[in-house]
Design a protein around this motif. Structure first.
Motif, PDB file in Angstrom:
ATOM      1  N   THR A 138       0.792  -1.229   0.000  1.00  0.00           N
ATOM      2  CA  THR A 138       0.000   0.000   0.000  1.00  0.00           C
ATOM      3  C   THR A 138       0.824   1.279   0.000  1.00  0.00           C
ATOM      4  O   THR A 138       0.308   2.324  -0.413  1.00  0.00           O
ATOM      5  CB  THR A 138      -0.994   0.015   1.184  1.00  0.00           C
ATOM      6  N   VAL A 139       2.063   1.243   0.437  1.00  0.00           N
ATOM      7  CA  VAL A 139       2.892   2.461   0.382  1.00  0.00           C
ATOM      8  C   VAL A 139       3.035   2.959  -1.060  1.00  0.00           C
ATOM      9  O   VAL A 139       2.799   4.137  -1.336  1.00  0.00           O
ATOM     10  CB  VAL A 139       4.262   2.250   1.072  1.00  0.00           C
ATOM     11  N   PRO A 140       3.388   2.099  -2.032  1.00  0.00           N
ATOM     12  CA  PRO A 140       3.466   2.586  -3.418  1.00  0.00           C
ATOM     13  C   PRO A 140       2.104   3.029  -3.967  1.00  0.00           C
ATOM     14  O   PRO A 140       2.038   3.950  -4.778  1.00  0.00           O
ATOM     15  CB  PRO A 140       3.994   1.387  -4.214  1.00  0.00           C
ATOM     16  N   LEU A 141       1.032   2.388  -3.504  1.00  0.00           N
ATOM     17  CA  LEU A 141      -0.305   2.777  -3.942  1.00  0.00           C
ATOM     18  C   LEU A 141      -0.596   4.219  -3.533  1.00  0.00           C
ATOM     19  O   LEU A 141      -1.103   5.012  -4.335  1.00  0.00           O
ATOM     20  CB  LEU A 141      -1.358   1.836  -3.349  1.00  0.00           C
ATOM     21  N   LEU A 142      -0.269   4.567  -2.292  1.00  0.00           N
ATOM     22  CA  LEU A 142      -0.487   5.944  -1.838  1.00  0.00           C
ATOM     23  C   LEU A 142       0.368   6.925  -2.632  1.00  0.00           C
ATOM     24  O   LEU A 142      -0.078   8.034  -2.936  1.00  0.00           O
ATOM     25  CB  LEU A 142      -0.193   6.065  -0.342  1.00  0.00           C
ATOM     26  N   ASP A 143       1.594   6.529  -2.958  1.00  0.00           N
ATOM     27  CA  ASP A 143       2.452   7.390  -3.787  1.00  0.00           C
ATOM     28  C   ASP A 143       1.814   7.627  -5.154  1.00  0.00           C
ATOM     29  O   ASP A 143       1.803   8.753  -5.657  1.00  0.00           O
ATOM     30  CB  ASP A 143       3.840   6.772  -3.956  1.00  0.00           C
ATOM     31  N   LYS A 144       1.278   6.580  -5.763  1.00  0.00           N
ATOM     32  CA  LYS A 144       0.627   6.720  -7.075  1.00  0.00           C
ATOM     33  C   LYS A 144      -0.608   7.608  -7.000  1.00  0.00           C
ATOM     34  O   LYS A 144      -0.938   8.304  -7.949  1.00  0.00           O
ATOM     35  CB  LYS A 144       0.236   5.341  -7.626  1.00  0.00           C
ATOM     36  N   LEU A 145      -1.307   7.570  -5.859  1.00  0.00           N
ATOM     37  CA  LEU A 145      -2.503   8.396  -5.679  1.00  0.00           C
ATOM     38  C   LEU A 145      -2.161   9.808  -5.196  1.00  0.00           C
ATOM     39  O   LEU A 145      -3.051  10.608  -4.940  1.00  0.00           O
ATOM     40  CB  LEU A 145      -3.451   7.726  -4.676  1.00  0.00           C
ATOM     41  N   HIS A 146      -0.853  10.099  -5.055  1.00  0.00           N
ATOM     42  CA  HIS A 146      -0.355  11.401  -4.598  1.00  0.00           C
ATOM     43  C   HIS A 146      -0.888  11.752  -3.209  1.00  0.00           C
ATOM     44  O   HIS A 146      -1.226  12.905  -2.933  1.00  0.00           O
ATOM     45  CB  HIS A 146      -0.678  12.509  -5.601  1.00  0.00           C
ATOM     46  N   ILE A 147      -0.961  10.745  -2.340  1.00  0.00           N
ATOM     47  CA  ILE A 147      -1.351  10.955  -0.948  1.00  0.00           C
ATOM     48  C   ILE A 147      -0.074  11.008  -0.130  1.00  0.00           C
ATOM     49  O   ILE A 147       0.692  10.049  -0.090  1.00  0.00           O
ATOM     50  CB  ILE A 147      -2.298   9.841  -0.454  1.00  0.00           C
ATOM     51  N   ASP A 148       0.159  12.140   0.504  1.00  0.00           N
ATOM     52  CA  ASP A 148       1.386  12.374   1.266  1.00  0.00           C
ATOM     53  C   ASP A 148       1.241  11.772   2.660  1.00  0.00           C
ATOM     54  O   ASP A 148       0.503  12.285   3.493  1.00  0.00           O
ATOM     55  CB  ASP A 148       1.651  13.876   1.347  1.00  0.00           C
ATOM     56  N   ASP A 149       1.933  10.676   2.894  1.00  0.00           N
ATOM     57  CA  ASP A 149       1.917  10.006   4.193  1.00  0.00           C
ATOM     58  C   ASP A 149       3.366   9.724   4.568  1.00  0.00           C
ATOM     59  O   ASP A 149       3.877   8.627   4.367  1.00  0.00           O
ATOM     60  CB  ASP A 149       1.093   8.719   4.106  1.00  0.00           C
ATOM     61  N   VAL A 150       4.014  10.725   5.109  1.00  0.00           N
ATOM     62  CA  VAL A 150       5.456  10.690   5.338  1.00  0.00           C
ATOM     63  C   VAL A 150       5.879   9.522   6.230  1.00  0.00           C
ATOM     64  O   VAL A 150       6.905   8.902   6.006  1.00  0.00           O
ATOM     65  CB  VAL A 150       5.934  12.033   5.937  1.00  0.00           C
ATOM     66  N   VAL A 151       5.106   9.216   7.250  1.00  0.00           N
ATOM     67  CA  VAL A 151       5.504   8.176   8.206  1.00  0.00           C
ATOM     68  C   VAL A 151       4.826   6.834   7.952  1.00  0.00           C
ATOM     69  O   VAL A 151       5.063   5.874   8.681  1.00  0.00           O
ATOM     70  CB  VAL A 151       5.240   8.625   9.663  1.00  0.00           C
ATOM     71  N   GLY A 152       3.997   6.720   6.940  1.00  0.00           N
ATOM     72  CA  GLY A 152       3.345   5.448   6.636  1.00  0.00           C
ATOM     73  C   GLY A 152       2.217   5.090   7.585  1.00  0.00           C
ATOM     74  O   GLY A 152       1.926   3.916   7.804  1.00  0.00           O
ATOM     75  N   ALA A 153       1.557   6.086   8.149  1.00  0.00           N
ATOM     76  CA  ALA A 153       0.489   5.831   9.116  1.00  0.00           C
ATOM     77  C   ALA A 153      -0.743   5.183   8.480  1.00  0.00           C
ATOM     78  O   ALA A 153      -1.403   4.361   9.116  1.00  0.00           O
ATOM     79  CB  ALA A 153       0.091   7.128   9.816  1.00  0.00           C
ATOM     80  N   ILE A 154      -1.039   5.529   7.246  1.00  0.00           N
ATOM     81  CA  ILE A 154      -2.230   4.976   6.601  1.00  0.00           C
ATOM     82  C   ILE A 154      -2.067   3.481   6.339  1.00  0.00           C
ATOM     83  O   ILE A 154      -2.943   2.689   6.709  1.00  0.00           O
ATOM     84  CB  ILE A 154      -2.579   5.763   5.314  1.00  0.00           C
ATOM     85  N   PRO A 155      -0.957   3.034   5.737  1.00  0.00           N
ATOM     86  CA  PRO A 155      -0.801   1.585   5.563  1.00  0.00           C
ATOM     87  C   PRO A 155      -0.769   0.832   6.886  1.00  0.00           C
ATOM     88  O   PRO A 155      -1.369  -0.238   7.016  1.00  0.00           O
ATOM     89  CB  PRO A 155       0.539   1.456   4.835  1.00  0.00           C
ATOM     90  N   VAL A 156      -0.095   1.388   7.885  1.00  0.00           N
ATOM     91  CA  VAL A 156       0.045   0.699   9.169  1.00  0.00           C
ATOM     92  C   VAL A 156      -1.277   0.649   9.920  1.00  0.00           C
ATOM     93  O   VAL A 156      -1.735  -0.422  10.316  1.00  0.00           O
ATOM     94  CB  VAL A 156       1.134   1.377  10.039  1.00  0.00           C
ATOM     95  N   HIS A 157      -1.896   1.791  10.121  1.00  0.00           N
ATOM     96  CA  HIS A 157      -3.061   1.843  10.990  1.00  0.00           C
ATOM     97  C   HIS A 157      -4.372   1.567  10.263  1.00  0.00           C
ATOM     98  O   HIS A 157      -5.219   0.841  10.797  1.00  0.00           O
ATOM     99  CB  HIS A 157      -3.122   3.178  11.719  1.00  0.00           C
ATOM    100  N   LEU A 158      -4.549   2.126   9.087  1.00  0.00           N
ATOM    101  CA  LEU A 158      -5.816   1.910   8.381  1.00  0.00           C
ATOM    102  C   LEU A 158      -5.858   0.528   7.730  1.00  0.00           C
ATOM    103  O   LEU A 158      -6.694  -0.305   8.080  1.00  0.00           O
ATOM    104  CB  LEU A 158      -6.039   3.002   7.333  1.00  0.00           C
TER     105      LEU A 158
END
Length: 191
Positions: free
Chosen positions: A94-114
């Motif tokens: 999911t980290v590369p997915l967020l990058d492709k969607l241009h979602i800035d998640d510097v610490v990776g909180a969305i993949p980890v917690h969501l």
């Protein structure tokens, strides 16, 4: 990350609300899930890049912790490893997915917690016969709706009252300098 990992033992162990024979199982499952999340990331990143990715590995450990937290008692040792390991894999995917969607998640909180959190919640019926996938999905969807609506209300209230953006001048100066008078990262100063 290591402080969080140690704290998670108190969190998951304390969630039993009793000091009894179940606590050691909860602690072992917590440890195994965290280790499996980290090792899954190490394995994948080593295969992909020829060496492990440290930041991603740390987030894999946290994803394993998040994933097992929904039900840290019922899984067997193997299921604890699997739940944590899949949490780590979810982070890698999911980290590369967020990058492709241009979602800035510097610490990776969305993949980890969501994402790992949803996985852990949906995995509960795999090891606990007292619940079902429909019940777990209802909880995930209900919490998602509540968070989306309450966040929207809060952010709109902030936007129309005190604002949510700094001035362009403060942005160029850096908020650390503008708000507290100190440059937190002087090595990145452009002036």
């Amino acid at each position: 990350m290591f402080l969080l990992w140690i704290g998670w033992f108190g969190f998951n162990g304390g969630s039993t609300l009793a000091l009894n024979a179940t606590v050691p199982f909860v602690l072992v499952h917590t440890m195994l899930a965290a280790a499996a999340g980290g090792l899954a990331v190490v394995g994948i990143s080593w295969i992909r890049n020829g060496l492990p990715d440290v930041q991603l590995t740390l987030n894999g450990i946290l994803a394993g912790l998040v994933a097992i937290t929904a039900e840290p008692l019922a899984p067997t040792l193997g299921w604890a490893l699997g739940i944590g390991g899949i949490g780590g894999v979810i982070v890698v995917l999911t980290v590369p997915l967020l990058d492709k969607l241009h979602i800035d998640d510097v610490v990776g909180a969305i993949p980890v917690h969501l994402f790992a959190g949803i996985w852990g919640t949906m995995a509960v019926p795999l090891t606990n016969a007292d619940t079902s996938f429909a019940i777990q999905a209802t909880g995930v969807i209900s919490i998602g709706i509540f968070v989306a609506v309450s966040s929207l209300v809060l952010w709109l209230a902030l936007r129309f009252t005190i604002g949510i953006r700094c001035s362009e001048e403060e942005e160029m100066m850096g908020l650390d300098k503008a708000e507290i008078g100190v440059e937190a990262y002087p090595e990145f100063t452009t002036s």
